[in-house]
Design a protein around this motif. Structure first.
Motif, PDB file in Angstrom:
ATOM      1  N   ARG A 175       0.960  -1.318   0.130  1.00  0.00           N
ATOM      2  CA  ARG A 175      -0.008  -0.168   0.098  1.00  0.00           C
ATOM      3  C   ARG A 175       0.852   1.188  -0.013  1.00  0.00           C
ATOM      4  O   ARG A 175       0.444   2.231  -0.431  1.00  0.00           O
ATOM      5  CB  ARG A 175      -0.829   0.117   1.190  1.00  0.00           C
ATOM      6  CG  ARG A 175      -2.175  -0.691   0.749  1.00  0.00           C
ATOM      7  CD  ARG A 175      -3.075  -0.792   2.445  1.00  0.00           C
ATOM      8  NE  ARG A 175      -4.096  -1.717   2.148  1.00  0.00           N
ATOM      9  CZ  ARG A 175      -4.815  -2.201   3.145  1.00  0.00           C
ATOM     10  NH1 ARG A 175      -4.864  -1.673   4.290  1.00  0.00           N
ATOM     11  NH2 ARG A 175      -6.077  -2.795   2.643  1.00  0.00           N
ATOM     12  N   ARG A 176       2.039   1.247   0.292  1.00  0.00           N
ATOM     13  CA  ARG A 176       2.870   2.421   0.535  1.00  0.00           C
ATOM     14  C   ARG A 176       3.526   2.775  -0.829  1.00  0.00           C
ATOM     15  O   ARG A 176       3.960   3.603  -1.425  1.00  0.00           O
ATOM     16  CB  ARG A 176       4.091   2.040   1.409  1.00  0.00           C
ATOM     17  CG  ARG A 176       3.577   1.941   2.877  1.00  0.00           C
ATOM     18  CD  ARG A 176       4.799   1.771   3.660  1.00  0.00           C
ATOM     19  NE  ARG A 176       6.003   2.255   3.673  1.00  0.00           N
ATOM     20  CZ  ARG A 176       7.080   1.625   3.988  1.00  0.00           C
ATOM     21  NH1 ARG A 176       7.041   0.660   4.854  1.00  0.00           N
ATOM     22  NH2 ARG A 176       8.271   2.125   3.749  1.00  0.00           N
TER      23      ARG A 176
ATOM     24  N   ASP B  82      -6.987  -8.191  -4.686  1.00  0.00           N
ATOM     25  CA  ASP B  82      -6.230  -7.582  -5.989  1.00  0.00           C
ATOM     26  C   ASP B  82      -5.058  -8.032  -6.189  1.00  0.00           C
ATOM     27  O   ASP B  82      -4.875  -8.313  -7.806  1.00  0.00           O
ATOM     28  CB  ASP B  82      -6.018  -5.985  -5.614  1.00  0.00           C
ATOM     29  CG  ASP B  82      -7.034  -4.923  -5.230  1.00  0.00           C
ATOM     30  OD1 ASP B  82      -8.435  -5.166  -5.955  1.00  0.00           O
ATOM     31  OD2 ASP B  82      -7.004  -4.289  -4.247  1.00  0.00           O
ATOM     32  N   PHE B  83      -4.350  -8.768  -5.397  1.00  0.00           N
ATOM     33  CA  PHE B  83      -3.017  -9.354  -5.722  1.00  0.00           C
ATOM     34  C   PHE B  83      -3.605 -10.776  -6.725  1.00  0.00           C
ATOM     35  O   PHE B  83      -3.082 -10.905  -7.802  1.00  0.00           O
ATOM     36  CB  PHE B  83      -2.247  -9.912  -4.703  1.00  0.00           C
ATOM     37  CG  PHE B  83      -1.285  -8.696  -4.199  1.00  0.00           C
ATOM     38  CD1 PHE B  83      -0.275  -8.574  -4.914  1.00  0.00           C
ATOM     39  CD2 PHE B  83      -1.742  -8.014  -2.981  1.00  0.00           C
ATOM     40  CE1 PHE B  83       0.791  -7.684  -4.288  1.00  0.00           C
ATOM     41  CE2 PHE B  83      -0.741  -7.101  -2.597  1.00  0.00           C
ATOM     42  CZ  PHE B  83       0.217  -6.726  -3.248  1.00  0.00           C
ATOM     43  N   GLY B  84      -4.614 -11.273  -6.100  1.00  0.00           N
ATOM     44  CA  GLY B  84      -5.065 -12.414  -6.983  1.00  0.00           C
ATOM     45  C   GLY B  84      -5.742 -12.452  -8.214  1.00  0.00           C
ATOM     46  O   GLY B  84      -5.715 -13.075  -9.075  1.00  0.00           O
ATOM     47  N   PHE B  85      -6.495 -11.172  -8.255  1.00  0.00           N
ATOM     48  CA  PHE B  85      -7.400 -11.067  -9.396  1.00  0.00           C
ATOM     49  C   PHE B  85      -7.124  -9.895 -10.412  1.00  0.00           C
ATOM     50  O   PHE B  85      -7.627  -9.959 -11.505  1.00  0.00           O
ATOM     51  CB  PHE B  85      -8.965 -10.915  -8.780  1.00  0.00           C
ATOM     52  CG  PHE B  85      -9.579 -12.117  -8.088  1.00  0.00           C
ATOM     53  CD1 PHE B  85      -9.597 -13.113  -8.943  1.00  0.00           C
ATOM     54  CD2 PHE B  85      -9.546 -12.071  -6.761  1.00  0.00           C
ATOM     55  CE1 PHE B  85     -10.144 -14.423  -8.339  1.00  0.00           C
ATOM     56  CE2 PHE B  85     -10.046 -13.196  -6.094  1.00  0.00           C
ATOM     57  CZ  PHE B  85     -10.281 -14.464  -6.890  1.00  0.00           C
ATOM     58  N   LYS B  86      -6.106  -9.002 -10.030  1.00  0.00           N
ATOM     59  CA  LYS B  86      -5.647  -7.975 -10.747  1.00  0.00           C
ATOM     60  C   LYS B  86      -4.290  -7.891 -10.851  1.00  0.00           C
ATOM     61  O   LYS B  86      -3.896  -8.001 -12.029  1.00  0.00           O
ATOM     62  CB  LYS B  86      -6.024  -6.539 -10.227  1.00  0.00           C
ATOM     63  CG  LYS B  86      -7.691  -6.609 -10.119  1.00  0.00           C
ATOM     64  CD  LYS B  86      -8.220  -5.227  -9.480  1.00  0.00           C
ATOM     65  CE  LYS B  86      -9.802  -5.215  -9.511  1.00  0.00           C
ATOM     66  NZ  LYS B  86     -10.464  -3.823  -8.840  1.00  0.00           N
ATOM     67  N   LEU B  87      -3.526  -7.975 -10.074  1.00  0.00           N
ATOM     68  CA  LEU B  87      -1.867  -7.703 -10.275  1.00  0.00           C
ATOM     69  C   LEU B  87      -1.352  -9.257 -10.741  1.00  0.00           C
ATOM     70  O   LEU B  87      -0.655  -9.225 -11.777  1.00  0.00           O
ATOM     71  CB  LEU B  87      -1.373  -7.208  -8.924  1.00  0.00           C
ATOM     72  CG  LEU B  87      -1.868  -5.932  -8.278  1.00  0.00           C
ATOM     73  CD1 LEU B  87      -1.196  -5.815  -6.948  1.00  0.00           C
ATOM     74  CD2 LEU B  87      -1.812  -4.815  -9.118  1.00  0.00           C
ATOM     75  N   GLY B  88      -1.855 -10.411  -9.937  1.00  0.00           N
ATOM     76  CA  GLY B  88      -1.080 -11.610 -10.269  1.00  0.00           C
ATOM     77  C   GLY B  88      -1.421 -12.098 -11.587  1.00  0.00           C
ATOM     78  O   GLY B  88      -0.402 -12.591 -12.236  1.00  0.00           O
TER      79      GLY B  88
ATOM     80  N   THR C 196      -6.269   1.324  -1.259  1.00  0.00           N
ATOM     81  CA  THR C 196      -7.269   0.411  -0.924  1.00  0.00           C
ATOM     82  C   THR C 196      -6.821  -0.885  -1.539  1.00  0.00           C
ATOM     83  O   THR C 196      -7.875  -1.789  -1.591  1.00  0.00           O
ATOM     84  CB  THR C 196      -8.563   1.045  -1.907  1.00  0.00           C
ATOM     85  OG1 THR C 196      -8.232   1.016  -3.104  1.00  0.00           O
ATOM     86  CG2 THR C 196      -9.221   2.152  -1.391  1.00  0.00           C
ATOM     87  N   LEU C 197      -5.559  -1.029  -1.609  1.00  0.00           N
ATOM     88  CA  LEU C 197      -5.083  -2.485  -2.215  1.00  0.00           C
ATOM     89  C   LEU C 197      -5.351  -3.455  -1.010  1.00  0.00           C
ATOM     90  O   LEU C 197      -5.370  -3.516   0.041  1.00  0.00           O
ATOM     91  CB  LEU C 197      -3.581  -2.337  -2.440  1.00  0.00           C
ATOM     92  CG  LEU C 197      -3.037  -3.569  -2.822  1.00  0.00           C
ATOM     93  CD1 LEU C 197      -3.132  -3.943  -4.114  1.00  0.00           C
ATOM     94  CD2 LEU C 197      -1.349  -3.315  -2.627  1.00  0.00           C
TER      95      LEU C 197
END
Length: 194
Positions: free
Chosen positions: A15-16, A40-46, A35-36
């Motif tokens: 988040r930083r 979000d890691f699993g469905f957007k970034l990853g 708001t991360l």
């Protein structure tokens, strides 16, 4: 326990958004750092990071996160976004083709599914196998036969609860060139010619 604590700390650190690579990926994914979430890691970034390896080059994510240049990181972030769109299109096409191949089977309620197609994108066969296994509740194997006439086709297999996929594939290892994996997932290589 431990995993949850690691995820919480990782999300708080992310988040930083101090690293230029993560900032670029967040911008490309339309995720606000404040708001991360782990989702979000699993469905957007990853998926964006994984898409590059599936579609064209596995080192794009590494380059992104090691980049010191905001400009280069933005370029790679855009590259990852495009790779993810390409991956989704290839996945849709392959799943539709695999469904069509399945519909041609005589037995519409088989104990396992094995489908193959020429030119199917090998980077998404695992995703297609997982979708078929989930949808039909049977183990599924999806094989990509190279268009160039190569002697080896590559595939991916996904299991269902209660079946040790690796053990099952081991029983027919003599029919395969190579295989590897575990109880839930495996990769296979099979000769295209005798």
């Amino acid at each position: 326990g431990e995993n949850r604590a690691l995820v919480q700390r990782g999300v708080a650190e992310a988040r930083r958004a101090e690293r230029v690579g993560l900032k670029a990926l967040l911008v490309e994914s339309r995720v606000e750092p404040a708001t991360l979430t782990s989702e979000d890691f699993g469905f957007k970034l990853g998926p964006r990071i994984n898409a590059a390896g599936r579609m064209f080059r596995a080192d794009a994510g590494v380059e992104l996160f090691l980049s010191d240049s905001a400009e280069r990181a933005a370029e790679i972030g855009n590259e990852l976004g495009k790779a993810n769109l390409d991956r989704r299109a290839a996945e849709r096409e392959l799943v539709n083709s695999a469904e069509a191949a399945r519909s041609e089977l005589e037995d519409q309620d088989p104990p396992a599914l094995v489908v193959a197609g020429t030119g199917w994108h090998s980077g998404v066969v695992g995703i297609a196998a997982a979708r078929l296994a989930r949808k039909y509740e049977v183990p599924a194997v999806v094989i990509s036969i190279p268009e160039d006439g190569a002697e080896v086709a590559r595939g991916s297999a996904r299991s269902v609860p209660g079946l040790d996929l690796h053990a099952a594939i081991s029983e027919c290892a003599d029919l395969l060139k190579e295989f590897g994996g575990h109880k839930a997932a495996a990769g296979i290589q099979v000769k295209t010619v005798d």
